[in-house]
Write an enzyme that holds these catalytic residues in place. Structure first.
Site, short mmCIF file in Angstrom:
data_model
loop_
_atom_site.label_atom_id
_atom_site.label_comp_id
_atom_site.label_asym_id
_atom_site.label_seq_id
_atom_site.Cartn_x
_atom_site.Cartn_y
_atom_site.Cartn_z
N HIS A 199 0.82 -1.22 0.00
CA HIS A 199 0.00 0.00 0.00
C HIS A 199 0.85 1.27 0.00
O HIS A 199 0.37 2.34 -0.33
CB HIS A 199 -0.98 0.00 1.19
CG HIS A 199 -0.37 0.34 2.51
ND1 HIS A 199 0.07 -0.61 3.41
CD2 HIS A 199 -0.13 1.54 3.09
CE1 HIS A 199 0.55 -0.02 4.48
NE2 HIS A 199 0.44 1.29 4.32
N GLU A 223 19.84 6.61 7.35
CA GLU A 223 19.23 7.81 7.95
C GLU A 223 18.97 7.60 9.44
O GLU A 223 18.71 6.48 9.89
CB GLU A 223 17.92 8.14 7.23
CG GLU A 223 17.18 9.36 7.78
CD GLU A 223 17.97 10.65 7.62
OE1 GLU A 223 18.92 10.86 8.42
OE2 GLU A 223 17.64 11.43 6.71
N ASP A 263 18.45 11.06 11.75
CA ASP A 263 17.77 12.32 12.03
C ASP A 263 17.53 13.04 10.70
O ASP A 263 18.46 13.49 10.04
CB ASP A 263 18.64 13.19 12.96
CG ASP A 263 17.95 14.47 13.39
OD1 ASP A 263 16.92 14.85 12.79
OD2 ASP A 263 18.43 15.11 14.34
N ASP A 305 24.37 13.38 10.42
CA ASP A 305 23.89 13.49 11.79
C ASP A 305 25.06 13.74 12.74
O ASP A 305 26.20 13.36 12.47
CB ASP A 305 23.17 12.21 12.21
CG ASP A 305 21.94 11.93 11.36
OD1 ASP A 305 21.37 12.91 10.84
OD2 ASP A 305 21.56 10.76 11.23
N ASP A 364 -0.02 -7.60 1.71
CA ASP A 364 0.52 -6.23 1.71
C ASP A 364 2.05 -6.26 1.70
O ASP A 364 2.70 -5.99 2.71
CB ASP A 364 -0.01 -5.48 2.93
CG ASP A 364 0.21 -3.97 2.85
OD1 ASP A 364 0.56 -3.49 1.76
OD2 ASP A 364 0.04 -3.29 3.88
N SER A 366 4.33 2.78 8.04
CA SER A 366 3.94 1.70 7.13
C SER A 366 5.12 1.21 6.30
O SER A 366 5.96 2.01 5.86
CB SER A 366 2.84 2.19 6.18
OG SER A 366 1.64 2.39 6.87
#
Length: 340
Positions: free
Chosen positions: A138, A152, A154, A160, A197, A289
């Protein structure tokens, strides 16, 4: 005749040593890589003129005539190979998803942030090998994903700043953004009720593993379960909605467990291909998600993190138990669609 054969062997040895002397940097390749001539690494061949190939070049043979024979590269496993537990599932020792806390920088080096055309993070994902990220269907069925960001922590800074107690501040490695080559969505995905999903994102070029960017394990025949025990709880992570209903700039994490009592009542369409989990108001929310539901396998005191599920959906009210796509049910689907 003996002297002639001996002379030929000496000449061959001298020629071999001359080639070796012109090829440098063999030790720069990692465990999952081999230093080979470019033409022997077909999944890197088309990136020979890409400036990003510089970090994987391990040597040069100036005696060769053709460019693809002259350049040596650290050739990774092809994209249709899942890494074993000597490569995947490792994270540095460390000790606002709902009820969660800020993760340590690069505590989850497989975390991926999916970006839209404007560079906005819309979903999470998990790096499963050097070419693929797994996420929720989705996440990619309604919004076009252009790039994937790895390493990643922040989102408000790059690189960072790492602040550890009793240590001077230091810069973390910059994150890495790679374009999406293509996306495969499960053909039986349906939005209402949410089923199947799951989606695979193929990156435009292979990722080289670092301390900050590594794959999570996907359990299968390539990983031995002998002498292994499994922690009863799961971990979740993401940059999604928090108690204040704002997205978090920093990666958040929390610990949850399966919910066998409330889930069947709250999620009546729950299938065997799904996991329902949550604990004491802790839940992944909208912005999380596609992110991982992480399990921990313990073997000889070594913790190995594996992908137990993919964050799928939950109640409109955050803080309730969430539903996750069970990775165990889709391992053969993943293997079928991986491409070299």
């Amino acid at each position: 005749m003996l002297k002639m054969n001996l002379g030929l062997k000496v000449c061959s040895l001298l020629a071999f040593l001359q080639i070796l002397s012109t090829v440098s940097g063999f030790n720069s390749c990692q465990r999952d890589e081999k230093c080979v001539r470019l033409y022997l690494c077909p999944h890197l061949y088309h990136f020979a003129l890409d400036e990003r190939i510089a970090h994987i070049q391990c040597g040069i043979d100036n005696t060769a005539n053709l460019v693809d024979q002259r350049i040596y590269v650290c050739c990774p496993e092809p994209g249709n190979v899942l890494p074993d537990d000597k490569t995947c599932g490792w994270r540095p020792g460390a000790h606002r998803i709902f009820g969660g806390v800020e993760a340590q920088p690069n505590e989850f080096p497989w975390m991926a942030l999916l970006l839209d055309k404007e560079g906005k993070g819309v979903c999470g994902g998990s790096l499963i090998n050097n070419r693929y990220v797994v996420t929720a269907a989705h996440c990619v069925s309604r919004v076009k994903i252009y790039n994937v960001r790895l390493g990643e922590h922040d989102m408000s800074s790059d690189p960072d700043i790492i602040l550890n107690k009793n240590e001077a501040p230091r810069w973390a490695a910059p994150h890495l953004e790679i374009e999406v080559e293509n996306i495969v969505v499960h053909r039986d995905f349906q939005h209402t009720p949410m089923q199947n999903d799951i989606a695979l994102i193929r990156l435009i070029l292979p990722v080289r593993y670092t301390k900050e960017i590594r794959p999570i394990c996907v359990l299968g025949s390539h990983i031995s379960l002998m002498n292994s025990t499994f922690h009863p709880k799961f971990e979740i992570a993401g940059w999604g909605t928090t108690e204040s209903n704002n997205n978090s700039n920093v990666l958040l994490t929390a610990t949850i467990k399966k919910d066998k009592n409330k889930c069947p009542k709250r999620h009546k369409y729950l299938k065997e291909t799904q996991i329902c989990a949550g604990e004491n108001g802790t839940d992944t929310c909208f912005g999380d998600s596609g992110g991982p539901l992480m399990g921990t396998m313990i073997r000889y005191r070594q913790e190995i993190v594996y992908l137990a599920g993919i964050t799928s959906h939950g109640d409109n009210k955050c803080g309730q138990a969430g539903v996750y796509t069970k990775m165990e049910s889709y391992i053969y689907w993943v293997l079928y669609f991986l491409r070299a």
